[in-house]
Scaffold this motif. Structure first.
Motif, PDB file in Angstrom:
ATOM      1  N   SER A   4       0.839  -1.191   0.000  1.00  0.00           N
ATOM      2  CA  SER A   4       0.000   0.000   0.000  1.00  0.00           C
ATOM      3  C   SER A   4       0.871   1.237   0.000  1.00  0.00           C
ATOM      4  CB  SER A   4      -0.927  -0.010   1.215  1.00  0.00           C
ATOM      5  OG  SER A   4      -0.172  -0.024   2.409  1.00  0.00           O
ATOM      6  N   ARG A 105      -9.584  -2.338  -8.606  1.00  0.00           N
ATOM      7  CA  ARG A 105     -10.271  -1.686  -7.491  1.00  0.00           C
ATOM      8  C   ARG A 105      -9.251  -1.416  -6.393  1.00  0.00           C
ATOM      9  NH1 ARG A 105     -13.355  -5.244  -5.025  1.00  0.00           N
ATOM     10  NH2 ARG A 105     -14.397  -3.662  -3.798  1.00  0.00           N
ATOM     11  N   ARG A 107      -8.679   1.052  -2.476  1.00  0.00           N
ATOM     12  CA  ARG A 107      -9.209   1.950  -1.451  1.00  0.00           C
ATOM     13  C   ARG A 107      -8.318   3.169  -1.355  1.00  0.00           C
ATOM     14  NH1 ARG A 107     -12.909   1.212   2.012  1.00  0.00           N
ATOM     15  NH2 ARG A 107     -12.892  -1.051   1.812  1.00  0.00           N
ATOM     16  N   ASP A 110     -11.273   6.302   2.945  1.00  0.00           N
ATOM     17  CA  ASP A 110     -12.493   5.528   3.185  1.00  0.00           C
ATOM     18  C   ASP A 110     -13.236   5.178   1.896  1.00  0.00           C
ATOM     19  OD1 ASP A 110     -12.023   5.778   5.930  1.00  0.00           O
ATOM     20  OD2 ASP A 110     -13.252   7.593   6.095  1.00  0.00           O
ATOM     21  N   VAL A 112     -13.812   3.692  -2.027  1.00  0.00           N
ATOM     22  CA  VAL A 112     -13.376   2.614  -2.912  1.00  0.00           C
ATOM     23  C   VAL A 112     -13.466   3.125  -4.344  1.00  0.00           C
ATOM     24  CG1 VAL A 112     -13.862   0.282  -3.766  1.00  0.00           C
ATOM     25  CG2 VAL A 112     -14.083   0.789  -1.312  1.00  0.00           C
ATOM     26  N   GLU A 149     -17.531   3.653  -4.117  1.00  0.00           N
ATOM     27  CA  GLU A 149     -18.169   3.742  -2.806  1.00  0.00           C
ATOM     28  C   GLU A 149     -17.740   5.038  -2.140  1.00  0.00           C
ATOM     29  OE1 GLU A 149     -17.507   0.276  -0.359  1.00  0.00           O
ATOM     30  OE2 GLU A 149     -17.787  -1.075  -2.065  1.00  0.00           O
ATOM     31  N   LEU A 162      -7.499  -3.661  -3.757  1.00  0.00           N
ATOM     32  CA  LEU A 162      -8.532  -4.567  -3.258  1.00  0.00           C
ATOM     33  C   LEU A 162      -8.653  -5.810  -4.126  1.00  0.00           C
ATOM     34  CD1 LEU A 162     -11.284  -1.954  -2.325  1.00  0.00           C
ATOM     35  CD2 LEU A 162      -9.682  -3.122  -0.795  1.00  0.00           C
TER      36      LEU A 162
END
Length: 163
Positions: A4, A105, A107, A110, A112, A149, A162
């Motif tokens: 990450s 995908r 993040r 918070d 997505v 999201e 993700l």
């Protein structure tokens, strides 16, 4: 991509060609963009795209990201120094390979998101900065993403894959 990265800086511009305004946090809304940004669906004042309220939103305009490492590299390699936000991207990242997120995908804080396509530099960026920036940022101008999201995005938040 494994591992990450983190968010360094967060920017929005209230209108096309307006200066980027650094934020400590911004609200990401699925299918609409970053609240307060020129490409947010209620504002629709981006430099390169306008859509009618009843027209389907174009993909890849919710959020843009750029690697801080790329900004540092063009300064070192080409002598091009960009002031904070002058790159016209919403999020500066650290320690994440954005090109690897196309079609993936991930993040961001918070929220997505899904990487849509590379955010190659354009003539508009070169007009407002300096000659050579277009060539210096080819294939490292960042990533265009769609927000899937809702969530808050803050400086210092984690960016993680993700898929």
């Amino acid at each position: 991509m494994t591992g990450s990265g983190t968010i360094g800086r967060v920017f929005v511009a209230p209108a096309a060609k307006a200066e980027m305004d650094e934020q400590t946090e911004v609200e990401a809304i699925a299918g609409q963009g970053l609240r307060g940004d020129r490409y947010f669906s209620e504002i629709e004042t981006g430099t390169f795209v306008e859509w009618e309220p009843d027209e389907e939103r174009h993909e890849g305009y919710d959020l843009t990201l750029i690697e801080q490492e790329a900004v540092t590299a063009i300064e070192r390699e080409a002598g091009i120094e960009l002031a904070p936000g002058e790159h016209r991207r919403n999020i500066e990242t650290r320690d994440v390979a954005l090109n690897h997120l196309v079609g993936q995908r991930f993040r961001v804080g918070d929220a997505v998101c899904r990487g849509n396509r590379l955010c190659e530099p354009c003539n508009h960026l070169q007009r407002i900065t300096q000659d050579g920036v277009l060539q210096a940022l080819v294939h490292r101008g960042g990533l265009r993403a769609d927000i899937l999201e809702d969530g808050l995005i803050r400086s210092g938040d984690v960016i993680e894959p993700l898929d």
